[in-house]
Write an enzyme that holds these catalytic residues in place. Sequence first.
Site, PDB file in Angstrom:
ATOM      1  N   HIS A 126       7.164   2.605 -59.348  1.00 47.41           N
ATOM      2  CA  HIS A 126       7.805   3.581 -59.333  1.00 47.41           C
ATOM      3  C   HIS A 126       8.845   2.772 -60.191  1.00 47.41           C
ATOM      4  CE1 HIS A 126      11.573   5.337 -57.400  1.00 47.41           C
ATOM      5  NE2 HIS A 126      10.278   6.220 -56.451  1.00 47.41           N
ATOM      6  N   ASP A 203       5.528  -3.287 -53.314  1.00 48.00           N
ATOM      7  CA  ASP A 203       5.488  -1.940 -53.068  1.00 48.00           C
ATOM      8  C   ASP A 203       5.195  -1.332 -51.806  1.00 48.00           C
ATOM      9  OD1 ASP A 203       7.777   0.622 -52.788  1.00 48.00           O
ATOM     10  OD2 ASP A 203       7.486   0.801 -54.742  1.00 48.00           O
ATOM     11  N   GLN A 206       4.507   3.438 -49.833  1.00 48.45           N
ATOM     12  CA  GLN A 206       3.367   4.384 -49.462  1.00 48.45           C
ATOM     13  C   GLN A 206       2.348   3.628 -48.537  1.00 48.45           C
ATOM     14  OE1 GLN A 206       3.842   7.122 -49.939  1.00 48.45           O
ATOM     15  NE2 GLN A 206       5.788   7.388 -51.127  1.00 48.45           N
ATOM     16  N   LYS A 229      10.041   7.227 -44.608  1.00 51.29           N
ATOM     17  CA  LYS A 229       9.294   7.387 -45.412  1.00 51.29           C
ATOM     18  C   LYS A 229       7.547   7.214 -43.920  1.00 51.29           C
ATOM     19  CE  LYS A 229       9.872   6.586 -50.324  1.00 51.29           C
ATOM     20  NZ  LYS A 229       9.406   7.850 -51.181  1.00 51.29           N
ATOM     21  N   CYS A 366       9.605   9.383 -60.334  1.00 52.17           N
ATOM     22  CA  CYS A 366       9.969   8.366 -60.878  1.00 52.17           C
ATOM     23  C   CYS A 366       9.070   7.247 -61.264  1.00 52.17           C
ATOM     24  CB  CYS A 366      10.587   7.820 -59.692  1.00 52.17           C
ATOM     25  SG  CYS A 366      12.205   8.975 -58.694  1.00 52.17           S
TER      26      CYS A 366
HETATM   27  C1  LIG Z   1       6.300   3.060 -54.633  1.00 51.77           C
HETATM   28  C2  LIG Z   1       7.821   4.061 -54.114  1.00 51.77           C
HETATM   29  N1  LIG Z   1       8.527   2.947 -54.446  1.00 51.77           N
HETATM   30  C3  LIG Z   1      10.252   2.513 -54.390  1.00 51.77           C
HETATM   31  C4  LIG Z   1       9.951   3.751 -53.678  1.00 51.77           C
HETATM   32  C5  LIG Z   1      11.757   4.298 -53.651  1.00 51.77           C
HETATM   33  O1  LIG Z   1      12.125   3.910 -52.282  1.00 51.77           O
HETATM   34  P1  LIG Z   1      13.353   4.593 -51.727  1.00 51.77           P
HETATM   35  O2  LIG Z   1      14.081   5.639 -52.497  1.00 51.77           O
HETATM   36  O3  LIG Z   1      13.153   4.788 -50.706  1.00 51.77           O
HETATM   37  O4  LIG Z   1      14.466   2.930 -52.055  1.00 51.77           O
HETATM   38  C6  LIG Z   1       9.124   4.933 -53.622  1.00 51.77           C
HETATM   39  C7  LIG Z   1      10.240   6.454 -53.021  1.00 51.77           C
HETATM   40  O5  LIG Z   1       9.834   7.605 -53.678  1.00 51.77           O
HETATM   41  C8  LIG Z   1       7.704   4.933 -53.592  1.00 51.77           C
HETATM   42  O6  LIG Z   1       7.309   6.200 -53.401  1.00 51.77           O
END
Ligand SMILES: Cc1ncc(COP(=O)(O)O)c(C=O)c1O
Length: 408
Positions: A126, A203, A206, A229, A366
Amino acid sequence: MSLTIDQPRILDSRADFPGLVTGEGAAWHYLDSAATAQKPRAVIHAMSKALGEDYATVHRGVYARSAEMTLAFEAARRRIAQFIGGGEDEIVFTRGATEAINLVANSWGLANFKPGDRILLSQLEHHSNIVPWQMVAERTGAEIDVCPLTEDHQIDLDAAEAILTEQHRLLAFGHVSNVLGSVLDAPRAARLAHNVGAKLLLDGCQSAPHMPVNVAELGCDFYVFSAHKVYGPTGIGALWARGEILDAMPAWEGGGSMIDRVTFEKTTYAAAPQKFEAGTPAIAEAIAFAAAVDYVDTIGLDHIHAHEAALVTQLRAELGAMNDVTLFGPADAAGIVSFALDGVHPHDLGTILDEANVAIRAGHHCAQPLMDYLGVPATARASFGLYSSDTDVDALLEGIARTRRIFG
Ligand SMILES: Cc1ncc(COP(=O)(O)O)c(C=O)c1O
């Protein structure tokens, strides 16, 4: 179609989520939980109570309400720590996973990277797990390597092993891909990192909603995730870092609450985790975050995982049988199915599905470097939550059939 697993608590859970109906009261087939999950009443209630009859600041009031709120806020920290198997002093509340990664990059990264050091990311990350490292690499002279994927779209740890050198200081990998649902073999990634003296950041955006997480068993050094999430509120998330690493990290944002003593000559800082929480924190959000993990734990992440895995298998089997559909990601994806329908842009598919109250995500998610790797500008993504059901899958399949008719 019907689910064969006997999980009455899960199958009843839909009623706990007021967001799962349209304004007209019809069923809303919400298949975008990977973007953000719907909230159960328990979380809405906890948030409303914390903003209402319980509301006061934390950590500084001398009056009883503030002392009680401080206890509730710190209890929330303990609860989040317990949820992922960490120590309570190892949890820093952040605005979300994005801020948590930026915190690690700007504190630990700036203090530890020097010219010639290397950071290993993967092709499926991401943007939140790419851009902060690029920014800190530019400032320190560190360089970024990219680990490729296997044919079935997992992070290729054999390739990682071949890439890694003594110059690598950090591996920063998605525990579960937000596009493909691929699950990383985290213990192996941790061993590879530690063999060359590097740290592993996971990270967990998910993974936390889809499977039981225990940071000690995963072997990572940093784990980040966002409350929204895991059925909690927006505006809050957590960084877990191994105690001795967190203690040694320099403060990154300055302000109230993160200090020990301030004079114009010199300021000393509070111990971690307070050192990393400058300013008035997200108080009600922390309490509602804890309510969210309570809710998730009453259902059980093992059950949630099995339920979502059954839905993934069902949907992949249906889509896999269509000769105009390309499926991305591995068969054992965690709660996420990305696909493309020949001749139809994912945005058009998403718009037509919306007319039938089916909400999917269409776009690059993203993860533009991953789109480049897959050779597509965008994918359609259906992602499940604990409240998802075979009815949602059926509605999606009907919507795809309708789209096909519209596009001839
Ligand atoms: C794998 C992953 N990393 C990072 C993020 C970023 O999360 P946040 O926007 O809640 O900081 C997301 C959110 O879409 C994600 O799915």
